[in-house]
Design a protein around this motif. Structure first.
Motif, PDB file in Angstrom:
ATOM      1  N   GLY A 100      26.846   3.865 -13.442  1.00  0.00           N
ATOM      2  CA  GLY A 100      26.340   2.582 -13.024  1.00  0.00           C
ATOM      3  C   GLY A 100      26.560   2.245 -11.568  1.00  0.00           C
ATOM      4  N   ALA A 101      27.041   3.276 -10.875  1.00  0.00           N
ATOM      5  CA  ALA A 101      27.322   2.806  -9.219  1.00  0.00           C
ATOM      6  C   ALA A 101      26.054   2.307  -8.605  1.00  0.00           C
ATOM      7  N   GLU A 102      26.250   1.656  -7.447  1.00  0.00           N
ATOM      8  CA  GLU A 102      25.295   1.056  -6.830  1.00  0.00           C
ATOM      9  C   GLU A 102      24.421   2.411  -5.754  1.00  0.00           C
ATOM     10  N   LEU A 103      23.357   2.086  -5.503  1.00  0.00           N
ATOM     11  CA  LEU A 103      22.453   3.172  -4.993  1.00  0.00           C
ATOM     12  C   LEU A 103      23.272   3.355  -3.650  1.00  0.00           C
ATOM     13  N   SER A 104      23.909   2.397  -3.084  1.00  0.00           N
ATOM     14  CA  SER A 104      24.698   2.695  -1.669  1.00  0.00           C
ATOM     15  C   SER A 104      25.714   3.550  -1.922  1.00  0.00           C
ATOM     16  N   GLN A 105      26.543   3.583  -2.984  1.00  0.00           N
ATOM     17  CA  GLN A 105      27.669   4.122  -3.401  1.00  0.00           C
ATOM     18  C   GLN A 105      27.183   5.809  -3.308  1.00  0.00           C
ATOM     19  N   TRP A 106      26.069   6.148  -4.178  1.00  0.00           N
ATOM     20  CA  TRP A 106      25.569   7.271  -3.950  1.00  0.00           C
ATOM     21  C   TRP A 106      25.142   7.769  -2.716  1.00  0.00           C
ATOM     22  N   VAL A 107      24.645   7.210  -1.841  1.00  0.00           N
ATOM     23  CA  VAL A 107      24.042   7.668  -0.771  1.00  0.00           C
ATOM     24  C   VAL A 107      25.385   7.823   0.228  1.00  0.00           C
ATOM     25  N   GLN A 108      26.346   6.864   0.218  1.00  0.00           N
ATOM     26  CA  GLN A 108      27.558   7.462   0.945  1.00  0.00           C
ATOM     27  C   GLN A 108      28.386   8.699   0.328  1.00  0.00           C
ATOM     28  N   ALA A 109      28.342   8.769  -0.858  1.00  0.00           N
ATOM     29  CA  ALA A 109      29.107  10.114  -1.500  1.00  0.00           C
ATOM     30  C   ALA A 109      28.246  11.317  -1.121  1.00  0.00           C
ATOM     31  N   VAL A 110      26.907  11.096  -1.173  1.00  0.00           N
ATOM     32  CA  VAL A 110      26.155  12.395  -0.680  1.00  0.00           C
ATOM     33  C   VAL A 110      26.399  12.674   0.925  1.00  0.00           C
ATOM     34  N   GLU A 111      26.604  11.664   1.613  1.00  0.00           N
ATOM     35  CA  GLU A 111      26.736  11.666   3.286  1.00  0.00           C
ATOM     36  C   GLU A 111      28.172  12.359   3.514  1.00  0.00           C
ATOM     37  N   ARG A 112      29.068  11.832   2.820  1.00  0.00           N
ATOM     38  CA  ARG A 112      30.479  12.436   3.088  1.00  0.00           C
ATOM     39  C   ARG A 112      30.623  13.895   2.610  1.00  0.00           C
ATOM     40  N   GLN A 113      29.641  14.373   1.639  1.00  0.00           N
ATOM     41  CA  GLN A 113      29.528  15.757   1.391  1.00  0.00           C
ATOM     42  C   GLN A 113      29.070  16.656   2.436  1.00  0.00           C
ATOM     43  N   LEU A 114      27.953  15.990   3.070  1.00  0.00           N
ATOM     44  CA  LEU A 114      27.137  16.644   4.152  1.00  0.00           C
ATOM     45  C   LEU A 114      27.951  16.573   5.197  1.00  0.00           C
ATOM     46  N   GLN A 115      28.891  15.684   5.380  1.00  0.00           N
ATOM     47  CA  GLN A 115      29.787  15.647   6.865  1.00  0.00           C
ATOM     48  C   GLN A 115      30.980  16.448   6.597  1.00  0.00           C
ATOM     49  N   ARG A 116      31.307  17.095   5.482  1.00  0.00           N
ATOM     50  CA  ARG A 116      32.700  17.570   5.104  1.00  0.00           C
ATOM     51  C   ARG A 116      33.000  18.664   6.080  1.00  0.00           C
ATOM     52  N   SER A 117      34.427  18.798   6.668  1.00  0.00           N
ATOM     53  CA  SER A 117      34.706  19.818   7.527  1.00  0.00           C
ATOM     54  C   SER A 117      35.500  20.874   6.897  1.00  0.00           C
ATOM     55  N   ASP A 118      35.771  20.795   5.876  1.00  0.00           N
ATOM     56  CA  ASP A 118      36.409  22.007   4.901  1.00  0.00           C
ATOM     57  C   ASP A 118      35.441  22.537   3.992  1.00  0.00           C
ATOM     58  N   PRO A 119      35.643  23.870   3.809  1.00  0.00           N
ATOM     59  CA  PRO A 119      35.064  24.445   2.775  1.00  0.00           C
ATOM     60  C   PRO A 119      35.281  24.285   1.167  1.00  0.00           C
ATOM     61  N   VAL A 120      34.470  24.411   0.299  1.00  0.00           N
ATOM     62  CA  VAL A 120      34.711  24.034  -1.112  1.00  0.00           C
ATOM     63  C   VAL A 120      35.079  25.493  -1.837  1.00  0.00           C
ATOM     64  N   PRO A 121      36.545  25.426  -2.423  1.00  0.00           N
ATOM     65  CA  PRO A 121      37.137  26.344  -2.971  1.00  0.00           C
ATOM     66  C   PRO A 121      36.392  27.034  -4.163  1.00  0.00           C
ATOM     67  N   ALA A 122      35.979  28.252  -4.246  1.00  0.00           N
ATOM     68  CA  ALA A 122      35.234  28.838  -5.381  1.00  0.00           C
ATOM     69  C   ALA A 122      35.843  28.341  -6.728  1.00  0.00           C
ATOM     70  N   PHE A 123      35.090  27.683  -7.586  1.00  0.00           N
ATOM     71  CA  PHE A 123      35.589  27.378  -8.809  1.00  0.00           C
ATOM     72  C   PHE A 123      35.460  28.780  -9.737  1.00  0.00           C
ATOM     73  N   ARG A 124      36.733  29.095 -10.667  1.00  0.00           N
ATOM     74  CA  ARG A 124      36.990  30.078 -11.523  1.00  0.00           C
ATOM     75  C   ARG A 124      37.068  29.660 -12.775  1.00  0.00           C
ATOM     76  N   HIS A 125      36.383  30.086 -13.777  1.00  0.00           N
ATOM     77  CA  HIS A 125      36.662  29.973 -15.067  1.00  0.00           C
ATOM     78  C   HIS A 125      35.805  30.833 -15.860  1.00  0.00           C
ATOM     79  N   GLY A 126      36.188  32.167 -15.943  1.00  0.00           N
ATOM     80  CA  GLY A 126      35.356  33.097 -16.673  1.00  0.00           C
ATOM     81  C   GLY A 126      35.413  32.995 -18.044  1.00  0.00           C
ATOM     82  N   TRP A 127      34.502  33.753 -18.735  1.00  0.00           N
ATOM     83  CA  TRP A 127      34.261  33.986 -19.963  1.00  0.00           C
ATOM     84  C   TRP A 127      35.256  34.654 -20.769  1.00  0.00           C
TER      85      TRP A 127
END
Length: 356
Positions: free
Chosen positions: A303-330
């Motif tokens: 139920g987050a406000e639209l502005s919260q979604w917009v800000q959250a995506v903007e922060r990920q577009l601006q991130r300065s550090d790489p995402v570590p590869a997620f690992r959970h094999g079968w």
């Protein structure tokens, strides 16, 4: 260990079906004897796994189809007893030791007005679901979301619930770390069932971000373009409708995966994106949200406000550090299941024992 898996369709033809396909192959690779009892097998039988297809049936009405499949499994096991084998079901049957829930319980229908529950279909589905839970010695949810729903609707069986055994993810494409242009970037949305998975909200989020980032694009994978073109009425470019894709190459081009689903038992695309080093912004209605750490992205309340979604995506577009590869094999999924199996191992029960 000797294990029988019950599934209607055997092969990587859907979310839960892929789960069973991958799990059984990994169990066989670990040296366990594995047998699959199914309605039909959609692939060549994998090495080391014995597959018994019982034959296809008419799918409608669904409740009757489930009941008929259950009866066929009963008859097959009665004719082919396997004392000492553990039975792990992924369907609405009643002859199992362990059951995995891949989706939300049907019991949510209880919250509807009484006049919407007066049908044989609803009562049959509720009976089959309760029987499945009652007969199981251990119930494995595939996410924390499903675990919570089962505990809510069936508190009398909560003591049987195990920790979730979430789907595995195979290593695949990797997105090289990069900074999107200040006025651009690519938001990715993946989901054939686009309404439930929140595409309308994703489009609104992208539209707001394009006011600041006029070169930003949203790429939609899954639905047919003609199904969703109306969502982009008035847009002058800025979107790509890619339709259904069998590969995951598009993940390399995403700068962020947006998945604001209203209801999502798990959400494999979230794990796949994190495994590809793509940051994610998802709703807390996704089962996979439990695997999203701060280093991988953001989880927002549904139920987050639209502005919260917009800000959250903007922060990920601006991130300065790489995402570590997620690992959970079968293989990890198989090992987690084996630990659940051990206390449930039967001492030679017969079919009549399981049905009593």
């Amino acid at each position: 260990m000797e294990i029988i898996h019950i599934v209607r369709r055997y092969g990587p033809v859907g979310g839960s079906e892929r789960y069973v396909w991958e799990l059984t192959r990994e169990l066989a690779a670990l040296g366990h004897r594995v047998m699959v009892v199914c309605e039909r097998c959609d692939v060549t039988h994998p090495a080391g796994i014995e597959v018994h297809a019982l034959g296809t049936m008419v799918y409608r009405p669904r409740w009757l189809y489930y009941w008929r499949f259950s009866r066929r499994v009963d008859r097959w096991l009665a004719a082919h007893p396997h004392p000492g084998w553990l039975i792990h079901s992924h369907e609405r049957v009643g002859v199992h030791h362990v059951s995995t829930f891949h989706g939300p319980p049907f019991a949510s229908v209880r919250e509807r007005p009484w006049w919407k529950k007066l049908s044989l279909r609803i009562w049959a589905q509720l009976y089959l679901e309760r029987r499945e839970l009652d007969r199981a010695q251990a119930i494995i949810p595939n996410s924390e979301v499903i675990r919570g729903l089962l505990a809510r609707y069936y508190p009398e069986y909560a003591h049987k619930l195990t920790s979730p055994v979430v789907p595995g993810v195979a290593p695949g494409v990797l997105r090289p770390f990069r900074h999107p242009m200040a006025d651009g970037g690519v938001i990715g949305f993946v989901g054939k069932e686009w309404q439930r998975k929140g595409l309308s909200l994703a489009v609104d989020i992208a539209a707001h971000l394009r006011r600041k980032r006029p070169q930003l694009e949203i790429w939609v994978v899954g639905p047919r373009p003609d199904e969703i073109e109306h969502l982009f009425a008035g847009w002058q470019g800025g979107f790509r409708l890619l339709g259904w894709r069998t590969d995951a190459d598009h993940l390399r081009d995403f700068d962020v995966l947006l998945h604001p689903a209203r209801a999502e038992p798990y959400g494999m695309v979230i794990s796949e994106a994190m495994a590809a080093c793509v940051p994610v912004v998802v709703s807390d209605a996704c089962g996979a949200a439990a695997q999203v750490g701060a280093e991988s992205g953001v989880v927002l309340p549904l139920g987050a406000e639209l502005s919260q979604w917009v800000q959250a995506v903007e922060r990920q577009l601006q991130r300065s550090d790489p995402v570590p590869a997620f690992r959970h094999g079968w293989s990890e999924v198989a090992q987690e299941c084996v630990e659940i199996y051990r206390p449930q191992l039967p001492n030679g029960p017969t079919l009549s024992d399981r049905r009593s």
